[in-house]
Design an enzyme around this catalytic site. Structure first.
Site, PDB file in Angstrom:
ATOM      1  N   HIS A   1     -22.893  45.273 -30.922  1.00  0.00           N
ATOM      2  CA  HIS A   1     -21.556  45.097 -31.481  1.00  0.00           C
ATOM      3  C   HIS A   1     -20.775  44.020 -30.734  1.00  0.00           C
ATOM      4  O   HIS A   1     -20.019  43.255 -31.336  1.00  0.00           O
ATOM      5  CB  HIS A   1     -20.781  46.419 -31.424  1.00  0.00           C
ATOM      6  CG  HIS A   1     -21.071  47.345 -32.558  1.00  0.00           C
ATOM      7  ND1 HIS A   1     -20.739  47.060 -33.864  1.00  0.00           N
ATOM      8  CD2 HIS A   1     -21.675  48.566 -32.595  1.00  0.00           C
ATOM      9  CE1 HIS A   1     -21.111  48.052 -34.655  1.00  0.00           C
ATOM     10  NE2 HIS A   1     -21.690  48.983 -33.909  1.00  0.00           N
TER      11      HIS A   1
ATOM     12  N   ARG B   1     -22.263  62.040 -30.575  1.00  0.00           N
ATOM     13  CA  ARG B   1     -22.959  62.315 -31.835  1.00  0.00           C
ATOM     14  C   ARG B   1     -24.460  62.046 -31.724  1.00  0.00           C
ATOM     15  O   ARG B   1     -25.258  62.651 -32.427  1.00  0.00           O
ATOM     16  CB  ARG B   1     -22.348  61.511 -32.978  1.00  0.00           C
ATOM     17  CG  ARG B   1     -22.313  59.996 -32.792  1.00  0.00           C
ATOM     18  CD  ARG B   1     -21.510  59.347 -33.929  1.00  0.00           C
ATOM     19  NE  ARG B   1     -21.410  57.893 -33.819  1.00  0.00           N
ATOM     20  CZ  ARG B   1     -20.473  57.240 -33.146  1.00  0.00           C
ATOM     21  NH1 ARG B   1     -19.541  57.925 -32.500  1.00  0.00           N
ATOM     22  NH2 ARG B   1     -20.445  55.915 -33.124  1.00  0.00           N
TER      23      ARG B   1
ATOM     24  N   HIS C   1     -22.938  46.999 -38.937  1.00  0.00           N
ATOM     25  CA  HIS C   1     -23.962  47.579 -39.808  1.00  0.00           C
ATOM     26  C   HIS C   1     -23.295  48.514 -40.803  1.00  0.00           C
ATOM     27  O   HIS C   1     -22.089  48.720 -40.767  1.00  0.00           O
ATOM     28  CB  HIS C   1     -24.984  48.348 -38.971  1.00  0.00           C
ATOM     29  CG  HIS C   1     -24.332  49.276 -37.982  1.00  0.00           C
ATOM     30  ND1 HIS C   1     -23.954  50.563 -38.292  1.00  0.00           N
ATOM     31  CD2 HIS C   1     -23.946  49.084 -36.694  1.00  0.00           C
ATOM     32  CE1 HIS C   1     -23.382  51.125 -37.244  1.00  0.00           C
ATOM     33  NE2 HIS C   1     -23.363  50.252 -36.250  1.00  0.00           N
TER      34      HIS C   1
ATOM     35  N   ASP D   1     -31.264  54.459 -35.573  1.00  0.00           N
ATOM     36  CA  ASP D   1     -30.325  55.083 -36.508  1.00  0.00           C
ATOM     37  C   ASP D   1     -29.805  54.095 -37.548  1.00  0.00           C
ATOM     38  O   ASP D   1     -29.174  54.483 -38.518  1.00  0.00           O
ATOM     39  CB  ASP D   1     -29.153  55.711 -35.748  1.00  0.00           C
ATOM     40  CG  ASP D   1     -28.432  54.721 -34.852  1.00  0.00           C
ATOM     41  OD1 ASP D   1     -28.933  53.597 -34.646  1.00  0.00           O
ATOM     42  OD2 ASP D   1     -27.346  55.063 -34.342  1.00  0.00           O
ATOM     43  N   HIS D   2     -30.077  52.819 -37.356  1.00  0.00           N
ATOM     44  CA  HIS D   2     -29.703  51.747 -38.276  1.00  0.00           C
ATOM     45  C   HIS D   2     -30.068  50.427 -37.616  1.00  0.00           C
ATOM     46  O   HIS D   2     -30.410  50.380 -36.431  1.00  0.00           O
ATOM     47  CB  HIS D   2     -28.199  51.764 -38.608  1.00  0.00           C
ATOM     48  CG  HIS D   2     -27.316  51.772 -37.404  1.00  0.00           C
ATOM     49  ND1 HIS D   2     -27.112  50.653 -36.604  1.00  0.00           N
ATOM     50  CD2 HIS D   2     -26.588  52.753 -36.817  1.00  0.00           C
ATOM     51  CE1 HIS D   2     -26.299  50.954 -35.610  1.00  0.00           C
ATOM     52  NE2 HIS D   2     -25.973  52.232 -35.703  1.00  0.00           N
TER      53      HIS D   2
ATOM     54  N   ASP E   1     -30.278  53.108 -30.715  1.00  0.00           N
ATOM     55  CA  ASP E   1     -29.122  52.820 -31.551  1.00  0.00           C
ATOM     56  C   ASP E   1     -29.049  51.327 -31.888  1.00  0.00           C
ATOM     57  O   ASP E   1     -29.033  50.481 -31.005  1.00  0.00           O
ATOM     58  CB  ASP E   1     -27.852  53.249 -30.800  1.00  0.00           C
ATOM     59  CG  ASP E   1     -26.691  53.580 -31.718  1.00  0.00           C
ATOM     60  OD1 ASP E   1     -26.520  52.859 -32.713  1.00  0.00           O
ATOM     61  OD2 ASP E   1     -25.965  54.553 -31.427  1.00  0.00           O
TER      62      ASP E   1
ATOM     63  N   ASN F   1     -19.644  58.313 -39.783  1.00  0.00           N
ATOM     64  CA  ASN F   1     -19.188  58.736 -38.457  1.00  0.00           C
ATOM     65  C   ASN F   1     -17.870  59.488 -38.582  1.00  0.00           C
ATOM     66  O   ASN F   1     -17.659  60.527 -37.951  1.00  0.00           O
ATOM     67  CB  ASN F   1     -19.017  57.538 -37.535  1.00  0.00           C
ATOM     68  CG  ASN F   1     -20.338  56.882 -37.183  1.00  0.00           C
ATOM     69  OD1 ASN F   1     -21.388  57.516 -37.200  1.00  0.00           O
ATOM     70  ND2 ASN F   1     -20.296  55.601 -36.860  1.00  0.00           N
TER      71      ASN F   1
ATOM     72  N   THR G   1     -24.268  55.547 -37.289  1.00  0.00           N
ATOM     73  CA  THR G   1     -24.877  56.327 -36.218  1.00  0.00           C
ATOM     74  C   THR G   1     -24.978  57.819 -36.543  1.00  0.00           C
ATOM     75  O   THR G   1     -26.037  58.428 -36.377  1.00  0.00           O
ATOM     76  CB  THR G   1     -24.093  56.139 -34.910  1.00  0.00           C
ATOM     77  OG1 THR G   1     -24.131  54.759 -34.547  1.00  0.00           O
ATOM     78  CG2 THR G   1     -24.674  56.971 -33.785  1.00  0.00           C
TER      79      THR G   1
END
Length: 555
Positions: A319, A173, A496, A362-363, A48, A110, A89
């Site tokens: 983050h 998720r 992101h 995922d990014h 992630d 999300n 995500t």
């Protein structure tokens, strides 16, 4: 002469028969080889918020058994990108495993505004199921909002449901969407005061014994210890100063600097939740993944199983501390060691050369804009309150009411269609009026209408990415694109969501059974992963797949 010709014909017929027998034998052998060549286990790894440059920036700090093993023994796609917006995500995990984009799989963010029920929904929430392993809401989850199959679903169908699928991640998720609709189970970590791996009744009515045993083993609690750098901090020259103005940190500690006493900090940081935002969250995920392999006997028969593992803690750390922090560097150094530990376990339990792994993200994430500003790179922060005030004033002065707009979220504007009809307003004219208004606001780079997304076929640029992320039934009526490196976020930490390289360029590594050794700068995109794995297994592509098979990856 006739006798001579007859003899030639007879010889040719016999030689043809012999050749045909050899050909049939060759085909039979090929089939057997193909069957035997299938890996016993596919391990899909999503890290992630992993930017591609983490592979190169931290290369000198990695050992030989983690990321480098994948590169040295497998295939490295160096120019791999997301081909849609938004880079979040939920959409990321769905796209990796379904082989398509939000345009088709429907996970457009999300959270998003549901135009039918007039409420914001979460990508994995499901009120029709119950929590298993906790009494709270945290387990009321399923993949019901994902509209297409995953390659794991197709493997289940192909093997008549004998091949197992297990999804694992700290984030719900990150476990649920990759595992697909037919998974045997997906497990995610519920922190706070419980510190337990949980699931939902979508999969099963109670936790299997191996999960219960893991939860009671205090494996999670063992990580309430000092988080200090794995290597001497003075050697972490690939990241910024430990003490700076661009990091968040934890409640109860004055500065965002090493070391962190997690046992002392846990009470002010939601108990077990603090582990999620440290490198130890990844270690815990590996512990649980190994327990799953043993508990579910994955890779132990002739039907290929799928284990989907997502490392969520890298995102929490990014983050909180930002992409240039000592904390993010240490997290990836430790993740590299955890991957080595995991691969060694796979060698022992599944057999070296008997499993296949892919690793992607995922990014990515943007550098902290405040840091970019400090070194004179254009960047900044968005003032949504100012936008809202200006937009409300515009709506009321132009239409006499702000109620023609039902919701503004995810850089999209949703119309109140009933109100437009009541006021006898032409939806296309209102769309264009809002485009003209929004483009005049500070830090908005581009604005597009739903009509444009539905009527124009874009193949390049941000427009193509927007279109791949646009789902006609779920997306809004006007789409806004912000300026480069401008975010709606705190002045500390990274985020992101854009279609820019810092968010789209992520690793793609393959290694193990059936994988070539090599590398390429040829552009690949996230939806290529699922059809490539499907081709490796010889199963149907996911039913909405739009990606290409990366034939150069497969041996």
């Amino acid at each position: 002469m006739k006798k001579f010709l007859s003899l030639i014909v007879i010889v040719f017929m016999f030689s043809s028969c012999g050749s045909q027998d050899k050909t049939l034998a060759s085909i039979e052998n090929t089939v057997n080889i193909t069957d035997n060549a299938k890996p016993k286990l596919i391990v899909g790894i999503v890290v992630d918020q992993m930017r591609y440059d983490y592979l190169t920036r931290f290369d000198s700090k990695f050992g030989e058994g983690g990321f480098k093993r994948m590169i040295n023994e497998g295939f490295n796609c160096k120019n791999n990108h997301f081909n849609y917006v938004p880079t979040y995500t939920g959409p990321g995990h769905a796209s990796v495993y379904t082989g398509t984009t939000p345009k088709y799989h429907g996970i457009i963010s999300n959270n998003w505004y549901d135009k039918e029920i007039k409420e914001t929904v979460y990508c994995a929430s499901d009120d029709s199921v119950e929590s298993v392993g906790t009494t709270g809401y945290a387990g009321k989850m399923s993949p019901q909002r994902m509209l297409t199959t995953s390659f794991a679903d197709e493997n289940r169908l192909f093997t008549q449901m004998r091949g197992k699928t297990i999804g694992i991640a700290i984030k719900d998720r990150g476990a649920i969407l990759p595992a697909g609709h037919t998974a045997n189970a997906a497990y995610w970590f519920h922190g706070k005061e419980e510190g337990a791996w949980i699931t939902s009744t979508f999969y099963r009515n109670e936790l299997p014994q191996w999960v219960k045993d893991f939860n009671t083993s205090d494996a999670a609690g063992s990580y309430f210890k000092i988080w200090d750098t794995y290597q001497p901090i003075e050697t972490y020259t690939e990241s910024g100063n430990d003490l700076n103005d661009f990091e968040g940190g934890f409640k109860g500690q004055e500065t965002a600097t090493f070391p962190y006493d997690l046992a002392a900090l846990k009470s002010e940081n939601n108990g077990f939740d603090i582990l999620k935002a440290t490198a130890y969250g990844n270690s815990l995920t590996v512990d649980f993944a190994m327990a799953a392999i043993k508990g579910e006997a994955l890779g132990q028969d002739d039907d290929t199983d799928v284990l989907a593992v997502s490392f969520s803690s890298t995102d929490y750390v990014g983050h909180n501390f930002g992409v240039n922090s000592k904390e993010i560097e240490d997290t990836y150094i430790r993740l590299d060691r955890d991957l080595e530990r995991f691969f060694n376990y796979l060698d022992t339990t599944i057999g070296e050369g008997e499993y296949t792994v892919f690793l992607t993200a995922d990014h990515g994430a943007v550098d902290v804009p405040a840091y970019l500003q400090s070194i004179k790179i254009p960047a900044g922060y968005l003032d949504y309150n100012d936008r809202k005030e200006r937009f409300t004033t515009f709506l009321e002065s132009s239409y006499g009411t702000k109620d023609i707009v039902e919701n503004v979220s995810n850089n999209q504007i949703f119309f109140n269609k009933e109100k437009l009809k009541e006021l006898n307003l032409n939806i296309h004219e209102v769309e264009q009026a809002l485009v003209d208004e929004q483009i005049s606001y500070p830090n908005i780079a581009k604005v597009y209408t739903a009509t444009t997304m539905n009527s124009t076929n874009y193949t390049t640029g941000i427009e193509a990415l927007l279109q791949n992320g646009f789902n006609q039934k779920r997306s809004g009526d006007v789409i806004v694109v912000d300026d480069i490196a401008h975010i709606a976020y705190s002045r500390t930490g990274s985020t992101h969501g854009s279609g820019l390289n810092y968010d789209t360029h992520v690793p793609l590594l393959f290694f193990g059974k059936g994988i070539n050794h090599g590398e390429t700068y040829t552009k690949t995109v996230i939806p290529d992963i699922a059809p490539t794995i499907s081709a490796l297994l010889g199963v149907s592509f996911p039913n909405g797949s739009t990606g290409d098979v990366l034939g150069f990856v497969i041996d």
